[in-house]
Write a protein that holds these residues in place. Structure first.
Motif, PDB file in Angstrom:
ATOM      1  N   HIS A 145      50.324  35.272 -88.164  1.00 28.36           N
ATOM      2  CA  HIS A 145      48.901  35.228 -87.799  1.00 28.36           C
ATOM      3  C   HIS A 145      48.644  34.719 -86.374  1.00 28.36           C
ATOM      4  N   PHE A 177      58.167  40.189-101.165  1.00 29.97           N
ATOM      5  CA  PHE A 177      56.947  40.167-100.347  1.00 29.97           C
ATOM      6  C   PHE A 177      57.204  39.638 -98.933  1.00 29.97           C
ATOM      7  N   ARG A 187      47.319  43.297 -87.677  1.00 30.68           N
ATOM      8  CA  ARG A 187      47.824  41.954 -87.951  1.00 30.68           C
ATOM      9  C   ARG A 187      48.697  41.560 -86.771  1.00 30.68           C
ATOM     10  N   ASP A 209      53.726  49.863 -93.725  1.00 35.14           N
ATOM     11  CA  ASP A 209      53.265  48.805 -94.632  1.00 35.14           C
ATOM     12  C   ASP A 209      51.813  48.508 -94.264  1.00 35.14           C
ATOM     13  N   LYS A 226      55.655  44.415 -99.367  1.00 35.24           N
ATOM     14  CA  LYS A 226      54.466  44.711-100.182  1.00 35.24           C
ATOM     15  C   LYS A 226      54.448  43.968-101.519  1.00 35.24           C
TER      16      LYS A 226
END
Ligand SMILES: CC(=O)N[C@H]1[C@@H](OP(=O)(O)OP(=O)(O)OC[C@H]2O[C@@H](n3ccc(=O)[nH]c3=O)[C@H](O)[C@@H]2O)O[C@H](CO)[C@@H](O)[C@@H]1O[C@H](C)C(=O)N[C@@H](C)C(=O)N[C@H](CCC(=O)O)C(=O)O
Ligand SMILES: Nc1ncnc2c1ncn2[C@@H]1O[C@H](COP(=O)(O)OP(=O)(O)OP(=O)(O)O)[C@@H](O)[C@H]1O
Ligand SMILES: N[C@H](CCC[C@H](N)C(=O)O)C(=O)O
Ligand SMILES: [Mg+2]
Length: 430
Positions: free
Chosen positions: A163, A296, A325, A349, A401
């Motif tokens: 992030h 994930f 992102r 993705d 995912k």
């Protein structure tokens, strides 16, 4: 949104457009500039702290977990242990909202806006819950979505990198994570990481390499993460079916948290931990033969951890990176995967509004072993090719995912599930 809390405060909205004389306005960092407008409409103005007090939620023990990776897993493990020990408990996070083993709401944000969380807390209390376990994202800390909540325990998993598009720099990201741990309340810190800055008051720790309040003395990883935990003079063994060294941290944090939160014996807690079967889409074995695992991992560290945990095997990896992102993580993810895997199949993705081909190129930029790379934009085709090429004894990892059930392309969510896709491909080969 507007929530009707019934008799007492009645209706509460966090949007001035929904506020009126019968609907109080919950004033938060995000909407404070609209409070005057709500007031002009005759609305009572209330803060999150005021609302929590009004609803008498103070006796609900809220547990907040933050970190780059492992929040969902650690939260789910704590939830599972507390339920197993007989405590009524709620869980809020990436996978949705749950009360006493029942799914109440589907997934939305990892940490919803203030009003939604307080509404969940009220619902948990009305179901007799003593504990409310919640994931706390860096966005939520920065935006103060957790304002007014008095945490019974705050937990740190790890702070690596994600992030950065939102936070601007790694320093800013670390500072946000650290800001969560500055008060004098109870906190549980991962001692094997040195990035986090925290207030030493009421700090407990867990670790494998370094001395800690809850210290793993010995462990084995084969067949499931197991170990021996030392807490002062008490030494207790535990066994799980979880896969991967990183899950040793998650389960240790969960055992320590349950011990801090309850008066139960640590041995009882370790026994309860054995019943935690992991989280869907996290190190989920979809097929034993050939061995295919869905996980994930969607950060550089996540990929590194997963590959490290399978290092005795030859591994092929299918993955991509999310569109809209953090772009800085793309080459780093590529480097992490290609430095260990035999072959990487780069695919999509959730490209969202971005061009999937460009995202793949950005991942490739981090890879020096270009001969290991195959680019297949269509995720199903990529998985198909990887399965086709998989040799006996090798492992196929399909990453990024997890338990997501869609692929988001150009603003549209198209149904897609890695696990189902793998099963369909395997079935068609028989
Ligand atoms: C970038 C980001 O995080 N944005 C969040 C932010 O949006 P925003 O600031 O644009 O909201 P806004 O539309 O300006 O409204 C702010 C407030 O003013 C109110 N308002 C607005 C207009 C008006 O006339 N009157 C009024 O009162 C709105 O109702 C709202 O309460 O505030 C909204 C309301 O709280 C959030 O829903 C929204 O999350 C968006 C949807 C989002 O996608 N966030 C992601 C990036 C996120 O938060 N992810 C994390 C981390 C994921 C993980 O790693 O696990 C998460 O916690 O899920
Ligand atoms: N303790 C850990 N350390 C490093 N990596 C981990 C750890 N736990 C899990 N992971 C990796 O991160 C992935 C995501 O795990 P999990 O869903 O528990 O994290 P999260 O913090 O909730 O993620 P998100 O913020 O996306 O919701 C896992 O599939 C695994 O690859
Ligand atoms: N909580 C993370 C999940 C990423 C999952 C990955 N599949 C993607 O879409 O990038 C995020 O929203 O950034
Ligand atoms: Mg999560």
């Amino acid at each position: 949104m507007t929530v009707d809390f019934g008799s007492g405060i009645g209706r509460v909205a966090d949007d001035s457009r929904e506020a009126d004389k019968d609907t109080a306005f919950l004033s938060t960092r995000l909407n404070r500039s609209f409070a005057t407008e709500a007031k002009a409409k005759g609305s009572q103005i209330i803060t999150p702290k005021g609302l929590i007090e009004n609803l008498q939620l103070a006796d609900l023990d809220v547990v907040g977990i933050t970190g780059t990776n492992g929040k969902t897993t650690t939260a789910a493990a704590i939830y599972s242990i507390l339920l197993d020990l007989g405590y009524k408990t709620a869980l809020q996070g990436t996978r949705g909202f749950f009360i006493n083993d029942e799914k109440i709401e589907e997934k939305s944000l990892t940490t919803p806006p203030s009003l939604a969380t307080i509404a969940h807390m009220a619902e948990a209390k009305s179901h007799g819950c003593e504990f409310f376990v919640m994931e706390v994202s860096s966005h939520a800390i920065e935006q103060e979505r957790i304002e007014g909540i008095d945490f019974a325990l705050k937990i740190h998993t790890n702070v690596t990198s994600d992030h950065l598009d939102y936070h601007g720099s790694i320093e800013a990201y670390r500072a946000v994570k650290s800001s969560f741990f500055q008060d004098s309340g109870k906190k549980l810190i991962n001692r094997d990481e040195e990035i986090l800055k925290f207030n030493m008051q009421n700090a407990y720790s867990y670790g494998i390499e370094n001395p800690a309040t809850y210290k793993v003395m010995a462990y084995t990883l084969g067949g499931g993460v197991s170990g021996v935990l030392k807490h002062f003079e008490t030494v207790v063994p535990f066994e799980t079916t979880l896969q991967g060294f990183f899950n040793l941290y998650n389960i240790t944090a969960a055992i320590a948290a349950a011990h801090i939160l309850t008066a139960e014996e640590i041995g009882e807690i370790c026994e309860a931990a054995e019943n935690f079967g992991g989280v869907a889409g996290r190190m989920e074995t979809v097929s034993e033969d050939p061995l295919i695992i869905v996980d994930f991992a969607h950060t550089e560290d996540g990929i590194k951890q997963v590959l490290d945990s399978l290092k005795e095997k030859e591994v092929r990896v299918v993955f991509g990176a999310g569109g809209d992102r953090d772009r800085s993580k793309r080459p780093a993810m590529g480097r992490a995967a290609a430095s260990i895997a035999k072959k990487v199949y780069l695919t999509s993705d959730n490209p969202r509004s971005e061009d999937p081909v460009k995202i793949i190129e950005e991942i490739v930029e981090g890879i020096t072993e270009k001969e290991k790379v195959e680019k297949i934009v269509d995720r199903r085709e990529a998985i198909e090719r990887a399965i086709e090429e998989l040799q006996p004894g090798e492992v196929l990892l399909v990453l990024g995912k997890g338990d997501e059930t869609y692929q988001e392309i150009a603003g549209k969510r198209i149904p897609f599930d890695d696990r189902q896709t793998i099963r369909e491909i395997l079935a068609s080969r028989i």
